[in-house]
Design an enzyme around this catalytic site. Structure first.
Site, PDB file in Angstrom:
ATOM      1  N   LYS A 139      61.540  18.146  -5.988  1.00 47.66           N
ATOM      2  CA  LYS A 139      60.945  18.820  -4.826  1.00 47.66           C
ATOM      3  C   LYS A 139      60.391  17.776  -3.860  1.00 47.66           C
ATOM      4  O   LYS A 139      60.042  16.678  -4.277  1.00 47.66           O
ATOM      5  CB  LYS A 139      59.783  19.717  -5.287  1.00 47.66           C
ATOM      6  CG  LYS A 139      60.195  20.987  -6.004  1.00 47.66           C
ATOM      7  CD  LYS A 139      58.963  21.805  -6.382  1.00 47.66           C
ATOM      8  CE  LYS A 139      59.333  23.079  -7.126  1.00 47.66           C
ATOM      9  NZ  LYS A 139      60.132  24.023  -6.329  1.00 47.66           N
TER      10      LYS A 139
ATOM     11  N   ASP B 114      52.719  26.987 -11.572  1.00 49.97           N
ATOM     12  CA  ASP B 114      54.001  27.639 -11.867  1.00 49.97           C
ATOM     13  C   ASP B 114      53.975  28.353 -13.227  1.00 49.97           C
ATOM     14  O   ASP B 114      54.989  28.849 -13.699  1.00 49.97           O
ATOM     15  CB  ASP B 114      55.135  26.604 -11.803  1.00 49.97           C
ATOM     16  CG  ASP B 114      56.478  27.214 -11.402  1.00 49.97           C
ATOM     17  OD1 ASP B 114      56.490  28.329 -10.863  1.00 49.97           O
ATOM     18  OD2 ASP B 114      57.509  26.557 -11.657  1.00 49.97           O
TER      19      ASP B 114
ATOM     20  N   LYS C 152      56.471  33.553 -17.109  1.00 50.87           N
ATOM     21  CA  LYS C 152      56.944  32.173 -16.894  1.00 50.87           C
ATOM     22  C   LYS C 152      55.784  31.196 -17.056  1.00 50.87           C
ATOM     23  O   LYS C 152      54.759  31.324 -16.402  1.00 50.87           O
ATOM     24  CB  LYS C 152      57.556  32.053 -15.493  1.00 50.87           C
ATOM     25  CG  LYS C 152      57.937  30.619 -15.083  1.00 50.87           C
ATOM     26  CD  LYS C 152      58.629  30.550 -13.713  1.00 50.87           C
ATOM     27  CE  LYS C 152      58.840  29.111 -13.243  1.00 50.87           C
ATOM     28  NZ  LYS C 152      59.471  29.017 -11.905  1.00 50.87           N
TER      29      LYS C 152
ATOM     30  N   ASP D 186      65.935  22.613 -10.238  1.00 50.77           N
ATOM     31  CA  ASP D 186      64.715  23.262  -9.733  1.00 50.77           C
ATOM     32  C   ASP D 186      64.776  24.789  -9.911  1.00 50.77           C
ATOM     33  O   ASP D 186      63.777  25.479  -9.744  1.00 50.77           O
ATOM     34  CB  ASP D 186      64.516  22.894  -8.257  1.00 50.77           C
ATOM     35  CG  ASP D 186      63.101  23.140  -7.784  1.00 50.77           C
ATOM     36  OD1 ASP D 186      62.222  23.379  -8.648  1.00 50.77           O
ATOM     37  OD2 ASP D 186      62.874  23.089  -6.562  1.00 50.77           O
TER      38      ASP D 186
ATOM     39  N   ASP E  21      56.024  22.111 -12.194  1.00 46.80           N
ATOM     40  CA  ASP E  21      57.423  22.138 -11.740  1.00 46.80           C
ATOM     41  C   ASP E  21      57.645  21.090 -10.660  1.00 46.80           C
ATOM     42  O   ASP E  21      57.370  21.317  -9.487  1.00 46.80           O
ATOM     43  CB  ASP E  21      57.770  23.545 -11.204  1.00 46.80           C
ATOM     44  CG  ASP E  21      59.222  23.643 -10.774  1.00 46.80           C
ATOM     45  OD1 ASP E  21      60.009  22.724 -11.086  1.00 46.80           O
ATOM     46  OD2 ASP E  21      59.572  24.663 -10.127  1.00 46.80           O
TER      47      ASP E  21
ATOM     48  N   GLU F 116      64.672  26.425 -12.554  1.00 47.28           N
ATOM     49  CA  GLU F 116      64.425  26.321 -13.995  1.00 47.28           C
ATOM     50  C   GLU F 116      63.837  27.592 -14.593  1.00 47.28           C
ATOM     51  O   GLU F 116      64.049  27.887 -15.763  1.00 47.28           O
ATOM     52  CB  GLU F 116      63.512  25.113 -14.288  1.00 47.28           C
ATOM     53  CG  GLU F 116      62.001  25.362 -14.141  1.00 47.28           C
ATOM     54  CD  GLU F 116      61.544  25.708 -12.739  1.00 47.28           C
ATOM     55  OE1 GLU F 116      62.295  25.424 -11.780  1.00 47.28           O
ATOM     56  OE2 GLU F 116      60.449  26.277 -12.573  1.00 47.28           O
TER      57      GLU F 116
ATOM     58  N   ARG G 206      64.428  30.793 -14.260  1.00 43.13           N
ATOM     59  CA  ARG G 206      65.371  31.791 -14.784  1.00 43.13           C
ATOM     60  C   ARG G 206      65.989  31.338 -16.102  1.00 43.13           C
ATOM     61  O   ARG G 206      66.427  32.153 -16.903  1.00 43.13           O
ATOM     62  CB  ARG G 206      66.443  32.098 -13.723  1.00 43.13           C
ATOM     63  CG  ARG G 206      67.325  30.951 -13.357  1.00 43.13           C
ATOM     64  CD  ARG G 206      68.034  31.136 -12.024  1.00 43.13           C
ATOM     65  NE  ARG G 206      67.123  30.930 -10.901  1.00 43.13           N
ATOM     66  CZ  ARG G 206      67.445  31.098  -9.627  1.00 43.13           C
ATOM     67  NH1 ARG G 206      68.662  31.495  -9.304  1.00 43.13           N
ATOM     68  NH2 ARG G 206      66.570  30.881  -8.671  1.00 43.13           N
TER      69      ARG G 206
HETATM   70  N1  BES Z   1      58.557  27.535  -9.033  1.00 43.84           N
HETATM   71  C1  BES Z   1      59.560  27.577  -8.014  1.00 43.84           C
HETATM   72  C2  BES Z   1      59.367  28.743  -7.049  1.00 43.84           C
HETATM   73  C3  BES Z   1      58.143  28.724  -6.170  1.00 43.84           C
HETATM   74  C4  BES Z   1      58.237  28.306  -4.856  1.00 43.84           C
HETATM   75  C5  BES Z   1      56.932  29.188  -6.630  1.00 43.84           C
HETATM   76  C6  BES Z   1      57.116  28.328  -4.049  1.00 43.84           C
HETATM   77  C7  BES Z   1      55.817  29.199  -5.840  1.00 43.84           C
HETATM   78  C8  BES Z   1      55.906  28.777  -4.546  1.00 43.84           C
HETATM   79  C9  BES Z   1      60.941  27.725  -8.657  1.00 43.84           C
HETATM   80  O1  BES Z   1      61.089  27.113  -9.877  1.00 43.84           O
HETATM   81  C10 BES Z   1      61.926  27.087  -7.732  1.00 43.84           C
HETATM   82  O2  BES Z   1      61.827  25.917  -7.527  1.00 43.84           O
HETATM   83  N2  BES Z   1      62.847  27.888  -7.187  1.00 43.84           N
HETATM   84  C11 BES Z   1      63.842  27.398  -6.312  1.00 43.84           C
HETATM   85  C12 BES Z   1      65.162  28.021  -6.689  1.00 43.84           C
HETATM   86  C13 BES Z   1      66.358  27.466  -5.949  1.00 43.84           C
HETATM   87  C14 BES Z   1      66.573  26.034  -6.337  1.00 43.84           C
HETATM   88  C15 BES Z   1      67.566  28.315  -6.279  1.00 43.84           C
HETATM   89  C16 BES Z   1      63.461  27.782  -4.891  1.00 43.84           C
HETATM   90  O3  BES Z   1      62.980  28.901  -4.692  1.00 43.84           O
HETATM   91  O4  BES Z   1      63.593  26.948  -4.013  1.00 43.84           O
HETATM   92 ZN    ZN Z   2      59.380  26.883 -11.018  1.00 48.57          ZN
HETATM   93 MN    MN Z   3      61.665  25.074  -9.707  1.00 45.43          MN
END
Ligand code: BES
Ligand code: ZN
Ligand code: MN
Length: 502
Positions: free
Chosen positions: A279, A290, A267, A349, A272, A351, A353
């Site tokens: 966020k 990220d 990835k 968010d 992000d 994104e 996947r």
């Molecule tokens: N890049 C984030 C995940 C992340 C969180 C990485 C904390 C490192 C530290 C990812 O893109 C994300 O935002 N995931 C969301 C998914 C949700 C919206 C289903 C999450 O985990 O909150």
């Molecule tokens: Zn992310």
């Molecule tokens: Mn995200």
């Protein structure tokens, strides 16, 4: 910044080596005076015996003690590092302890550091690999953006002992250990750079440098190319940003005879923000990291270029920012992925996947026979496993065992989570084939099961490194910031598969 240590070997008694700091590890057990004399010679053996008699705590795990020179040995000082109990001293512990000791030496402004090494219950070259890697990883610092950086730089590390081998094979082992640790530090650098200096184009230019250095095939898709490939899941994420996206692929052919092609997919979200599903601002800056999965894949390819295992590897790094804007994709949108499967956007968010869906579809199109993807994918994984262990999801027992075996060899902790089809219900959409968020429950698993829908029948393992890719305070061989997690395991997998091919 990567400024690598020089590695050397001295086949003498530790007291005889000239250096700024000599590191000696002591086990927490009754000393055998004959053994001590053989390993250290006198007067060092006597000095160490007195030390342990008067201050036995110095042998406790990770305890450090500085002894200043008494003019009886070649080093300006000695740093004693407690190794703890012998049966708990794993190779990864040795790596951590070497890092702790080297940081003490570094603080003491040492330029040349020697580490005494002798036969314990580990094989000598395995212990040497851990010591070298611990030293290189533990002394890492990132101060590219400091105009007055006053860091103490260790220039050379010497392994010293009375019965070290000096043959070519041994020297090669030491050099390979260094190559791998340098690559981990390279991944850390890429991840620590802010997104303004590490955008998709800059990632692509680094990939180009690696390809040129090692003669890898390289292909970088720009937005127009991605449109031709119908990579609309990737493009949906990219469309909110003015920074152009890149889909980077590198190919290393180490075994012409084999049709096996392992895809390493990383990835590469260079920032992000969450997009329209923005966020919270607190700690948003951490999301410059990220792209840690992409960085690990690039760095592993660099190590593989040096080590030349007999395997074939396809690296794929989908790179883009995820930004809110008038052009951004929106919750409620439906997008059609490269595979043809449609996806309802619940959260912009979620994104990672989306890019990975198109990247694994592309991997299949390019002939991959097995896939590993590495991604800072879910906050849920941080909640479940903290910053100690990465989470695994897989569709194939044999392949996940192979990854777990490599993880045990490197000490990068990983844990397999379930991926029963029952979880699929959580990501079924009312209006499209899938939706990109399955809600709060089992967030890491539903993210993994989402990607699983795009890998077809290929053996696949997904590694969620959201918790392990950076840390907020120094610990063992990791320092504050990016850890470069995944590099060592990816390289180990390539090496393991190479051995099998012979
Ligand atoms: N890049 C984030 C995940 C992340 C969180 C990485 C904390 C490192 C530290 C990812 O893109 C994300 O935002 N995931 C969301 C998914 C949700 C919206 C289903 C999450 O985990 O909150
Ligand atoms: Zn992310
Ligand atoms: Mn995200």
């Amino acid at each position: 910044m990567v400024r690598s240590l020089q590695i050397a070997c001295a086949n003498v008694l530790p007291g005889e080596v000239f250096c700024d700091t000599l590191i000696i590890g002591l086990l927490d057990e009754t000393l055998n005076s004959v053994e001590m004399a053989r390993a250290y010679g006198n007067p060092l053996a006597t000095l160490l015996s007195l030390m342990v008699r008067d201050q036995p705590e110095c042998c406790q795990l990770a305890e450090t003690t500085i002894i200043h020179n008494t003019a009886d040995y070649g080093s300006k000082r000695i740093v004693i590092i407690g190794l703890g109990k012998k049966d708990k001293l794993t190779l990864d512990k040795i790596r951590e302890l070497s890092a702790i000791a080297i940081r003490v030496a570094k603080k003491l402004k040492s330029r040349t550091v020697a580490t005494a090494i002798y036969r314990n219950h580990h094989n000598l070259s395995d212990a040497a690999i851990s010591i070298i890697q611990g030293a290189i990883l533990g002394s890492y610092e990132f101060n590219n953006y400091k105009t007055d950086a006053k860091s103490n730089i260790i220039e050379k590390i010497i392994l010293v002992g009375p019965d070290l081998p000096s043959d070519q094979e041994w020297l090669l082992t030491l050099n390979n250990a260094k190559v791998i640790a340098d690559s981990v530090n390279f991944a850390r650098d890429l991840t620590n750079h802010p997104s303004c200096y590490m955008n998709p184009s800059q990632m692509a230019s680094i990939a180009q440098d690696i390809a040129s250095q090692f003669g890898f095939e390289i292909n970088v898709l720009d937005k127009g190319d991605m449109e031709k490939h119908k990579m609309y899941a990737m493009l949906a994420v990219a469309q909110g940003s003015t920074t152009p996206p890149k889909m980077i692929t590198l190919k290393y052919i180490g075994n012409q005879q084999s049709n096996d092609l392992i895809a390493f997919v990383g990835k590469g979200i260079t920032f992000d923000s969450g997009g329209i599903s923005l966020k919270p601002s607190e700690k948003m800056g951490d999301m410059k990291g990220d792209m840690a999965g992409g960085a690990a894949v690039l760095a592993a390819m660099q190590a593989i270029g040096h080590l030349k295992p007999k395997v074939n590897i396809l690296a794929i790094i989908p790179c883009t920012e995820n930004m809110p804007s008038g052009h951004a994709f929106k919750p409620g949108d439906v997008i059609c992925s490269m595979s043809g499967k449609t996806i309802e956007i619940i959260s912009t968010d979620a994104e990672g996947r989306l890019l990975l869906a198109d990247a694994v579809t592309y991997a299949r199109k390019l002939g991959a026979t097995r896939i590993i993807d590495l991604a800072t994918l879910t906050g849920a994984c941080v909640v479940a496993l903290g910053n100690i262990t990465s989470g695994l999801i897989s569709n194939n027992d044999g392949w996940s065992k192979e990854i777990l075996r490599a993880s045990k060899q490197t000490g990068e902790k990983m844990w397999l989570l379930p991926s029963y089809d029952d979880y699929l219900n959580q990501i079924k959409s009312d209006i499209a084939d899938l939706k990109n968020s399955g809600g709060r429950m089992a967030g890491t698993i539903t993210a993994g099961v989402f990607i699983k829908q795009f890998v077809g029948d290929l053996p696949w393992v997904h590694i969620d490194i959201a918790g392990t890719s950076d840390i907020d305070k120094v610990s063992g061989y990791n320092v504050k910031g990016a850890t470069g997690v995944g590099v060592r395991t990816l390289v180990q997998i390539a090496q393991n598969l190479s051995t099998n091919a012979c």
